[in-house]
Design an enzyme around this catalytic site. Structure first.
Site, PDB file in Angstrom:
ATOM      1  N   ASP A 188      -5.198  25.243  -3.165  1.00  0.00           N
ATOM      2  CA  ASP A 188      -5.810  24.243  -3.619  1.00  0.00           C
ATOM      3  C   ASP A 188      -6.384  24.181  -5.013  1.00  0.00           C
ATOM      4  O   ASP A 188      -6.346  25.327  -5.614  1.00  0.00           O
ATOM      5  CB  ASP A 188      -7.456  24.234  -2.688  1.00  0.00           C
ATOM      6  N   ASP A 241      -1.779  23.927  -7.711  1.00  0.00           N
ATOM      7  CA  ASP A 241      -1.595  22.522  -7.739  1.00  0.00           C
ATOM      8  C   ASP A 241      -0.193  22.136  -7.029  1.00  0.00           C
ATOM      9  O   ASP A 241       0.845  22.684  -7.521  1.00  0.00           O
ATOM     10  CB  ASP A 241      -1.464  21.939  -9.205  1.00  0.00           C
ATOM     11  N   ALA A 296      -7.800  10.188   0.161  1.00  0.00           N
ATOM     12  CA  ALA A 296      -7.912   9.573   1.348  1.00  0.00           C
ATOM     13  C   ALA A 296      -9.324   8.786   1.207  1.00  0.00           C
ATOM     14  O   ALA A 296     -10.164   8.687   2.404  1.00  0.00           O
ATOM     15  CB  ALA A 296      -8.487  10.671   2.447  1.00  0.00           C
ATOM     16  N   GLU A 354      -5.534   5.042   9.674  1.00  0.00           N
ATOM     17  CA  GLU A 354      -5.471   3.783   8.958  1.00  0.00           C
ATOM     18  C   GLU A 354      -3.864   3.490   9.174  1.00  0.00           C
ATOM     19  O   GLU A 354      -3.590   2.261   8.820  1.00  0.00           O
ATOM     20  CB  GLU A 354      -5.377   4.357   7.335  1.00  0.00           C
ATOM     21  N   ASN A 364     -11.829   8.780  11.524  1.00  0.00           N
ATOM     22  CA  ASN A 364     -13.461   9.078  10.913  1.00  0.00           C
ATOM     23  C   ASN A 364     -14.003  10.378  11.312  1.00  0.00           C
ATOM     24  O   ASN A 364     -15.370  10.152  11.793  1.00  0.00           O
ATOM     25  CB  ASN A 364     -14.224   7.772  10.921  1.00  0.00           C
ATOM     26  N   LEU A 371     -24.001  -2.748   2.470  1.00  0.00           N
ATOM     27  CA  LEU A 371     -22.985  -3.427   3.753  1.00  0.00           C
ATOM     28  C   LEU A 371     -21.993  -4.109   2.914  1.00  0.00           C
ATOM     29  O   LEU A 371     -22.375  -5.481   2.631  1.00  0.00           O
ATOM     30  CB  LEU A 371     -23.890  -4.156   4.665  1.00  0.00           C
ATOM     31  N   ASP A 400     -19.321  -6.965   3.246  1.00  0.00           N
ATOM     32  CA  ASP A 400     -19.199  -8.146   4.077  1.00  0.00           C
ATOM     33  C   ASP A 400     -20.031  -8.097   5.604  1.00  0.00           C
ATOM     34  O   ASP A 400     -19.343  -8.420   6.374  1.00  0.00           O
ATOM     35  CB  ASP A 400     -17.652  -8.231   4.478  1.00  0.00           C
ATOM     36  N   GLN A 421     -18.005  -4.276  10.550  1.00  0.00           N
ATOM     37  CA  GLN A 421     -16.952  -3.603  10.766  1.00  0.00           C
ATOM     38  C   GLN A 421     -17.336  -2.338  11.774  1.00  0.00           C
ATOM     39  O   GLN A 421     -18.483  -1.880  11.685  1.00  0.00           O
ATOM     40  CB  GLN A 421     -16.392  -3.017   9.418  1.00  0.00           C
ATOM     41  N   TYR A 459      -8.700  -5.251  -2.079  1.00  0.00           N
ATOM     42  CA  TYR A 459      -9.279  -4.801  -0.680  1.00  0.00           C
ATOM     43  C   TYR A 459      -9.234  -5.395   0.454  1.00  0.00           C
ATOM     44  O   TYR A 459      -9.119  -6.768   0.507  1.00  0.00           O
ATOM     45  CB  TYR A 459     -10.480  -4.345  -0.846  1.00  0.00           C
ATOM     46  N   ARG A 509     -11.686  -0.340  14.946  1.00  0.00           N
ATOM     47  CA  ARG A 509     -10.832   0.798  15.128  1.00  0.00           C
ATOM     48  C   ARG A 509     -11.587   1.809  16.146  1.00  0.00           C
ATOM     49  O   ARG A 509     -12.524   2.524  15.932  1.00  0.00           O
ATOM     50  CB  ARG A 509     -10.946   1.603  13.589  1.00  0.00           C
TER      51      ARG A 509
HETATM   52  C1  UGA Z   1     -11.045   5.906   6.283  1.00  0.00           C
HETATM   53  C2  UGA Z   1     -10.345   6.235   4.886  1.00  0.00           C
HETATM   54  O1  UGA Z   1      -9.087   5.550   4.779  1.00  0.00           O
HETATM   55  C3  UGA Z   1      -9.735   7.775   5.308  1.00  0.00           C
HETATM   56  O2  UGA Z   1     -10.792   8.723   5.102  1.00  0.00           O
HETATM   57  C4  UGA Z   1      -9.282   7.921   6.641  1.00  0.00           C
HETATM   58  O3  UGA Z   1      -7.617   7.953   6.811  1.00  0.00           O
HETATM   59  C5  UGA Z   1      -9.512   6.920   7.727  1.00  0.00           C
HETATM   60  O4  UGA Z   1     -10.406   6.063   7.560  1.00  0.00           O
HETATM   61  C6  UGA Z   1     -10.285   7.728   8.777  1.00  0.00           C
HETATM   62  O5  UGA Z   1     -11.285   8.670   8.488  1.00  0.00           O
HETATM   63  O6  UGA Z   1     -10.181   7.582   9.894  1.00  0.00           O
HETATM   64  P1  UGA Z   1     -12.360   3.624   6.260  1.00  0.00           P
HETATM   65  O7  UGA Z   1     -13.064   3.926   7.877  1.00  0.00           O
HETATM   66  O8  UGA Z   1     -12.106   2.117   6.025  1.00  0.00           O
HETATM   67  O9  UGA Z   1     -11.076   4.499   5.941  1.00  0.00           O
HETATM   68  O10 UGA Z   1     -13.336   4.255   5.241  1.00  0.00           O
HETATM   69  P2  UGA Z   1     -14.900   4.254   4.714  1.00  0.00           P
HETATM   70  O11 UGA Z   1     -14.851   4.312   3.261  1.00  0.00           O
HETATM   71  O12 UGA Z   1     -15.437   5.181   5.404  1.00  0.00           O
HETATM   72  O13 UGA Z   1     -15.423   2.671   5.092  1.00  0.00           O
HETATM   73  C7  UGA Z   1     -15.863   2.390   6.360  1.00  0.00           C
HETATM   74  C8  UGA Z   1     -16.368   1.236   6.590  1.00  0.00           C
HETATM   75  O14 UGA Z   1     -17.579   1.101   5.693  1.00  0.00           O
HETATM   76  C9  UGA Z   1     -15.516   0.075   5.687  1.00  0.00           C
HETATM   77  O15 UGA Z   1     -15.596  -1.256   6.489  1.00  0.00           O
HETATM   78  C10 UGA Z   1     -16.366  -0.165   4.422  1.00  0.00           C
HETATM   79  O16 UGA Z   1     -16.114  -1.509   3.996  1.00  0.00           O
HETATM   80  C11 UGA Z   1     -17.554   0.028   4.699  1.00  0.00           C
HETATM   81  N1  UGA Z   1     -18.273   0.735   3.481  1.00  0.00           N
HETATM   82  C12 UGA Z   1     -18.217   1.603   2.852  1.00  0.00           C
HETATM   83  C13 UGA Z   1     -19.851  -0.168   3.404  1.00  0.00           C
HETATM   84  O17 UGA Z   1     -19.980  -1.177   4.099  1.00  0.00           O
HETATM   85  N2  UGA Z   1     -20.506   0.150   2.315  1.00  0.00           N
HETATM   86  C14 UGA Z   1     -20.012   1.412   1.502  1.00  0.00           C
HETATM   87  O18 UGA Z   1     -20.922   1.653   0.550  1.00  0.00           O
HETATM   88  C15 UGA Z   1     -18.986   2.043   1.891  1.00  0.00           C
END
Ligand code: UGA
Length: 342
Positions: free
Chosen positions: A32, A53, A78, A119, A177, A212, A214, A218, A298, A304
């Site tokens: 790493d 690396d 990720a 994803e 997640n 939050l 949108d 979600q 985005y 999911r």
């Molecule tokens: C994640 C990431 O792509 C990866 O870590 C991984 O491959 C996958 O999903 C997983 O762990 O299964 P996502 O769940 O969309 O994708 O990522 P997050 O950044 O945790 O966001 C989750 C949700 O929270 C999204 O709808 C995002 O729009 C929302 N969010 C995020 C907010 O509402 N506020 C924030 O401050 C951050």
């Protein structure tokens, strides 16, 4: 058994290594660019670490691919914020660097346990996502968020093609997640480039508003990392070769909640924490459009949820940790890790 873990200091890498060293007699070779999550495992006689690396230390990697029985290429960006900010960087690291490793596994006919991703299902409209049936649905090219999903999907397809033609053995696992201690750093959260759970916890700690996106409707299924590692250990063990050339979702469908519910639960846990019970103020929960939070590139996934029948059947696995518990443990450990930082 000898295991090679590239990205051993990452969220999954270091949790897995700790478990392997604690519960088996296997030897781990790990590389790493950093070692801050490794703690005292660096002193374990069965752990061999190189600070390096994957784009530079190619000879070390090839030597160890040849030497080891199972290869886990866990190096990847990720976090969605980075998919839209630096899609080329995501492509270079997540695809280009990893395809080189896969080709070496082919050269030496090795077993690969590869982290695909939830994803890859993208905006699939199925109620629950099934590994061998669900469609993998992504948006237009201008929605750059999908570059990560596409990189992972193409790697899945290449690995599958090599595997089914007998050049390698593989298991693709799809984490849904995963959360837990040391998911993302406070630094990443300060930059707004953390995943949602650690982002919200850091916001609470820093007294920043929780945003939050949108409206926060979600939904995700949050899976405690120890449950995920239980499944991964069974995949590595591969009793009776049950995981050969299989794709396996690893998630907790019972832990589904909306981002809005997540914010409320985390705020409540934070407000009940002994060190924060008497704080003068707490983060407010506000809303923002995805375009202003992440930018034009985005696009979101509204629901999911994994189908985990395969993991149940092949691995005799069932996730144990409920949502409140998983969030509590993640929040408490984040506060503990960062007690000096603020
Ligand atoms: C994640 C990431 O792509 C990866 O870590 C991984 O491959 C996958 O999903 C997983 O762990 O299964 P996502 O769940 O969309 O994708 O990522 P997050 O950044 O945790 O966001 C989750 C949700 O929270 C999204 O709808 C995002 O729009 C929302 N969010 C995020 C907010 O509402 N506020 C924030 O401050 C951050």
């Amino acid at each position: 058994m000898k295991i090679l873990i590239l990205g051993v200091n990452g969220f999954i890498g270091h949790h897995l290594t700790k478990r392997v060293l604690a519960e088996t007699d296997w030897v781990v070779f790990g590389m790493d660019i950093a070692d801050d999550r490794l703690g005292d495992i660096v002193n374990n006689a069965r752990f061999h670490f190189l600070e390096g690396d994957i784009s530079i230390n190619k000879e070390w990697i090839e030597y160890h691919v040849k030497k080891c029985d199972v290869i886990l290429p866990l190096v990847a960006i990720a976090t969605p914020k980075l998919y839209v900010e630096d899609p080329i960087g995501v492509y270079n690291l997540d695809f280009e660097m990893n395809i080189d490793i896969i080709k070496q596994c082919v050269k030496y006919h090795k077993r690969v346990v590869f982290p695909s991703s939830s994803e890859v299902y993208g905006m699939c409209t199925d109620q629950v996502f099934k590994e061998d049936e669900s469609f993998l649905v992504v948006g237009p090219i201008q929605k750059e968020r999908w570059i990560y999903s596409c990189c992972k999907q193409l790697l899945d397809r290449v690995i599958y093609a090599y595997g089914t033609r007998g050049h390698i053995q593989f298991t693709l696992f799809r984490p849904f997640n995963w959360i837990g201690p040391r998911l993302d750093s406070l630094f990443a959260a300060k930059e707004g480039s953390s995943r949602v759970v650690t982002q919200f916890i850091a916001d609470l700690l820093m007294k920043h508003p929780i945003v939050l996106v949108d409206g926060g409707h979600q939904k995700r299924c949050f899976t405690f990392v120890d449950d995920g590692i239980d499944a991964l250990m069974k995949i590595l063990e591969n009793k009776d070769d049950v995981c050969r050339n299989e794709i396996i979702n690893i998630g907790n469908p019972r832990n589904q909640c909306s981002v809005r519910e997540l914010a409320d639960i985390l705020k409540k846990i934070f407000m009940e924490h002994p060190k924060h019970r008497h704080d003068q103020e707490y983060s407010e929960i506000i809303e923002s459009s995805s375009e202003s939070y992440y930018g034009k590139g985005y696009q979101d996934i509204y629901s999911r949820k994994p189908n985990i029948e395969k993991a149940r059947t092949l691995l005799n696995w069932e996730p144990q940790r409920g949502l409140d518990d998983a969030l509590k443990m993640t929040l408490h450990s984040f506060l503990e890790e960062n007690r000096i930082a603020l």
